[in-house]
Design an enzyme around this catalytic site. Structure first.
Site, mmCIF file in Angstrom:
data_model
loop_
_atom_site.group_PDB
_atom_site.id
_atom_site.type_symbol
_atom_site.label_atom_id
_atom_site.label_comp_id
_atom_site.label_asym_id
_atom_site.label_seq_id
_atom_site.Cartn_x
_atom_site.Cartn_y
_atom_site.Cartn_z
ATOM 1 N N HIS A 51 -12.180 -5.663 7.539
ATOM 2 C CA HIS A 51 -12.916 -5.468 6.292
ATOM 3 C C HIS A 51 -14.157 -4.618 6.568
ATOM 4 C CE1 HIS A 51 -10.569 -9.173 5.691
ATOM 5 N NE2 HIS A 51 -10.428 -8.740 4.460
ATOM 6 N N GLU A 102 0.824 -1.209 0.000
ATOM 7 C CA GLU A 102 0.000 0.000 0.000
ATOM 8 C C GLU A 102 0.858 1.260 0.000
ATOM 9 O OE1 GLU A 102 -0.712 -2.702 1.720
ATOM 10 O OE2 GLU A 102 -2.603 -3.280 0.790
#
Lengths: 445, 373
Positions: free
Chosen positions: B177, B107
């Site tokens: 999530h 990321e």
């Protein structure tokens, strides 16, 4: 019978032990030791994700301790004499003017460093970082690039800007954060940048520029320009996660970028022996699938040659190249650091006396008959005068208007920031005597 | 830092099994949602429309962006085959592998690479697979992207960077999530932070983000990806950043939210009217930073009561900023203390999600509280 068996056994043992020795030599030779000939398994590994896999039927760990260190490429020795390789030299044979410009820029940077370092000690600027001992890496690499190539740096690469013609006064203006500073006085000293010279403004956060530089290289490649990106970083910064991301992205996405590592052995007080256990930074290159070379960073021609060749690879093949320039940080890390707290004066003195990039190039020039004690003295005086003059001019300038604290947060000033700007102004006007308004330019109404 | 779990959950194989057959992602629409979706109607001036879910409208926005701007590229983990949520489906085939490409799984690398693209003049649309995994890129966002223009005195900028990332509760996403990290990013001067509530808005806001000369993060409520369906203009249009929208006009209580939570607030407004006779004004903030305080103030001056609601945990959540600002600006108008109906100050736990979420019943209680104070 028995004897025959013993002979047979000992032969087997011999073969085994010689195999062992071969395999222990490591990475490059291991591929040569495959499954035995008599092995009826002619299978090949078919695992995806690695090239040209082979099976081996014997357990062997690759041991980096048995690998030879990547050699250091050099062109001239410590006395400025061009060294030969198989009878030939790799002297880039740069013309006299270019070599003298190299020397001028290295020494001008050195003079500027001394004066700005002292000025910090006198409290005239808040912070400074010198480039002592690493001038050769800057100038050698910068000279091998074109002005269309983009530069992302760490903070100890002022020589690259010097080579590209960043004026002395612009260096000083930035360090003073005065109204002449292109960065508007927002960052600490030595955080230079120049749009015109394609030198992306320095930030303090280590290694963040590395994956950014890879992204810029990708964009430049797509634009079709004949240009690449060079990204400088120290061996300490190479420990950051961003360095890993940068190498990997650049390689997988075929970015035309030169990663230029200044391995000067220290990250502040941490010696490189506490920074990594492998063979420096260069040994990581092939792991990422990058072309890699290690050069003598105190040899401006070796640095030049390597960078020039790397640029060719980048632009022609669209792939990254890693250069590790071995050097030594002669100065303190910064003006906030006293390096005698963690290294010996003798060690520093060795490098200062025996091997600096400036002295080496001077030897070369003297050998060529291009430089003399007289020209040295003359240039010393002239460069000092130029630096002092720029320094005095920068010191005399006021700081930018306090208004500029609020500009460029966003492209346009957002309403909530405008409101805060107005509130600050009203407040300061009410408490004028408590703020250093006389040192700043007036608010523009 | 996308975990192995997420890689397993969202591998293409799994997706084929659970995804295309049922035309929904395995994380979506498994249990009954905690909200009722209120579809939007597009402004007629935006032109011809087509039925799209949120995924399709995002895809349409990126299609337009790539079509109009030859420098524009999309990068991220698994975007080339269409993305684990199918947001980039078809774009690689249409625009080429050099414009829609997979990045290595990093990321910090994705965001930094995007910054570099933007600094060198390209339009960069970076995807972070889940907002939960944006934190490895936090340094690049807060220290680099947000400060690029400022610290360089406008010599350089990365205004052409947009980061898209799925956020919010999804029924069973658990800790990694489900997160709504917008408040972390609302504290970063120099960033723009956007959260859409549905397909029409998502497309218009994303096109604004992409064209905006400032770096933007768009958090996309992933529970809406396939459950939110409406008639979306097929052409090019944009919705301005920094502007809130009054969705339901009311006179007794102002309710502010964004993303999925807007739909919860709309249902509560109806319930409050029907069961309590209370008239609620519902405001969708749309942009978290810089946020539209004026629209909220105008409403609170009228209603005298404010409830702010978001899925993210309460302490230092964005509701805290709104509550403080409203208290400063509307002190004499307030008839009751500002209420925050938010996630609890815990990580987002798996089986307890129905108890964690700031659902309509917790909001009804807050409405009762402010109207009877």
């Amino acid at each position: 019978m028995l004897r025959r068996t013993i002979i047979g056994l000992s032969k087997q043992l011999q073969t085994l032990s010689s195999n062992n020795v071969k395999q222990c030599r490591g990475i490059h030779r291991t591929v040569g030791v495959h499954a035995d000939e008599g092995d009826d398994l002619k299978e090949k590994p078919v695992y995806p994700g690695s090239k040209q896999l082979e099976f081996v039927n014997q357990l062997n760990f690759l041991n980096p301790d048995n690998e030879p260190a990547i050699p250091v490429y050099r062109v001239m020795d410590r006395k400025g004499r061009i060294v030969k390789h198989q009878g030939a030299s790799e002297d880039p044979n740069l013309d006299k003017d270019t070599v003298i410009k190299m020397y001028h820029d290295m020494t001008l940077l050195n003079t500027m460093d001394k004066i700005l370092y002292d000025s910090q000690r006198q409290g005239r600027i808040s912070f400074y970082m010198t480039n002592f001992g690493e001038e050769g890496t800057h100038i050698g690499s910068a000279a091998a690039l074109t002005k269309n190539d983009w530069i992302f740096g760490q903070y100890r690469e002022a020589g690259v800007l010097m080579w590209r013609g960043f004026p002395l006064e612009a260096f000083m203006d930035q360090c003073y954060g005065n109204s002449g500073d292109g960065g508007l006085g927002k960052q600490m000293p030595v955080h230079y940048g120049s749009k015109e010279l394609n030198f992306v403004t320095i930030s303090s956060t280590l290694a963040t520029q590395m994956p950014q530089a890879a992204g810029a290289a990708y964009a430049i490649k797509r634009s079709g320009k004949d240009a690449c990106v060079i990204c400088y970083f120290g061996e300490g910064a190479a420990s950051e996660g961003d360095a890993h991301a940068a190498f990997n992205f650049a390689a997988t996405l075929n970015c035309p970028i030169i990663f230029f590592c200044r391995n000067n052995h220290f990250a502040i007080s941490t010696p490189s022996t506490e920074q990594y256990k492998g063979d420096g930074i260069a040994s990581r290159g092939s792991g990422y699938g990058m072309m890699t070379v290690r050069v003598d960073g105190n040899d401006v021609f070796a640095t030049y040659n390597a960078t020039k060749a790397a640029r060719e690879i980048c632009v022609k093949e669209s792939r990254p190249v890693l250069i590790e320039a071995m050097t030594y940080r002669l100065g303190h890390h910064s003006t906030s650091d006293d390096s005698s707290a963690y290294r010996s004066v003798d060690e520093v003195s060795y490098w200062d006396k025996q091997d600096t990039p400036i002295a080496r190039l001077r030897h070369y020039m003297v050998n060529k008959g291009w430089w003399s004690e007289e020209t040295e003295q003359k240039w010393k005086n002239e460069s000092r005068m130029r630096v002092v003059k720029a320094f005095e001019k920068a010191e005399a300038k006021k700081k930018p208007s306090p208004d500029l604290l609020f500009t460029d947060v966003y492209k346009e000033m957002e309403p909530h920031i405008l409101k805060q700007q107005q509130a600050m102004k009203a407040h300061v006007m009410n408490y004028k005597e408590h703020y250093p308004l006389d040192k700043f330019e007036k608010w523009k109404d | 830092m996308a975990t192995i779990t997420s890689k397993m959950l969202f591998s293409s194989k799994l997706f084929r099994v659970f995804g295309s057959k049922h035309s929904c992602h395995p994380l979506i629409a498994v249990r009954k949602a905690h909200f009722t979706y209120f579809p939007d109607t597009a402004k007629t001036e935006y032109g011809e429309t087509s039925r799209m879910n949120l995924v399709q409208s995002l895809n349409s926005a990126m299609d337009i962006a790539l079509g109009n701007d030859p420098t524009a590229v999309i990068l991220g983990e698994d975007v080339a085959f269409g993305g684990v949520f199918r947001c980039t489906v078809g774009l690689k085939d249409k625009y080429g592998a050099d414009r829609v490409f997979n990045s290595p799984l990093s990321e910090q690398g994705i965001v930094a690479f995007g910054i570099g693209l933007a600094v060198a003049g390209a339009t960069a649309i970076a995807e972070i697979q889940f907002a939960d995994y944006i934190f490895p890129a936090f340094d690049q966002i807060t220290n680099e992207a947000a400060k690029f223009r400022y610290r360089t005195g406008n010599l350089f900028d990365c205004g052409k960077l947009t980061i898209r990332t799925p956020c919010g509760a999804v029924g069973h996403g658990a800790l990694y999530h489900s997160q709504s990290p917008e408040a972390f990013f609302a504290h970063i001067a120099g960033m723009k932070v956007v959260i859409p509530r549905g397909p029409i808005q998502a497309k218009g806001l994303l096109l604004s983000c992409i064209r905006e000369d400032n770096p933007c993060v768009m958090f996309e409520p992933k529970i809406l990806y396939r459950s939110a369906i409406e008639e979306v203009p097929i052409g090019d249009y944009s919705i301005p950043l920094g502007k809130a929208e009054v969705l339901v006009e009311g006179s007794d209580v102002t309710m502010v939210g964004y993303g999925t939570q807007v739909h919860v607030l709309r249902e509560v407004a109806t319930m409050a009217k029907d069961t309590l006779g209370v008239s609620c004004e519902v405001i969708d903030l749309r942009t978290i930073l810089p946020y539209d305080l004026d629209t909220i103030i105008n409403s609170v001056v009228k209603t005298g009561r404010l409830i702010v609601s978001h899925e993210a945990p309460q302490t230092m959540g964005f509701a805290a900023e709104i509550a403080t600002a409203v208290q400063e600006e509307c002190f004499l108008n307030l008839e009751a203390p500002v209420q925050r109906v938010c996630g609890y100050d815990t990580p987002f736990a798996h089986v307890y999600e129905p108890f964690y979420l700031p659902d309509k019943w917790r909001l009804m209680e807050a409405v009762k509280k402010v109207t009877s104070f």
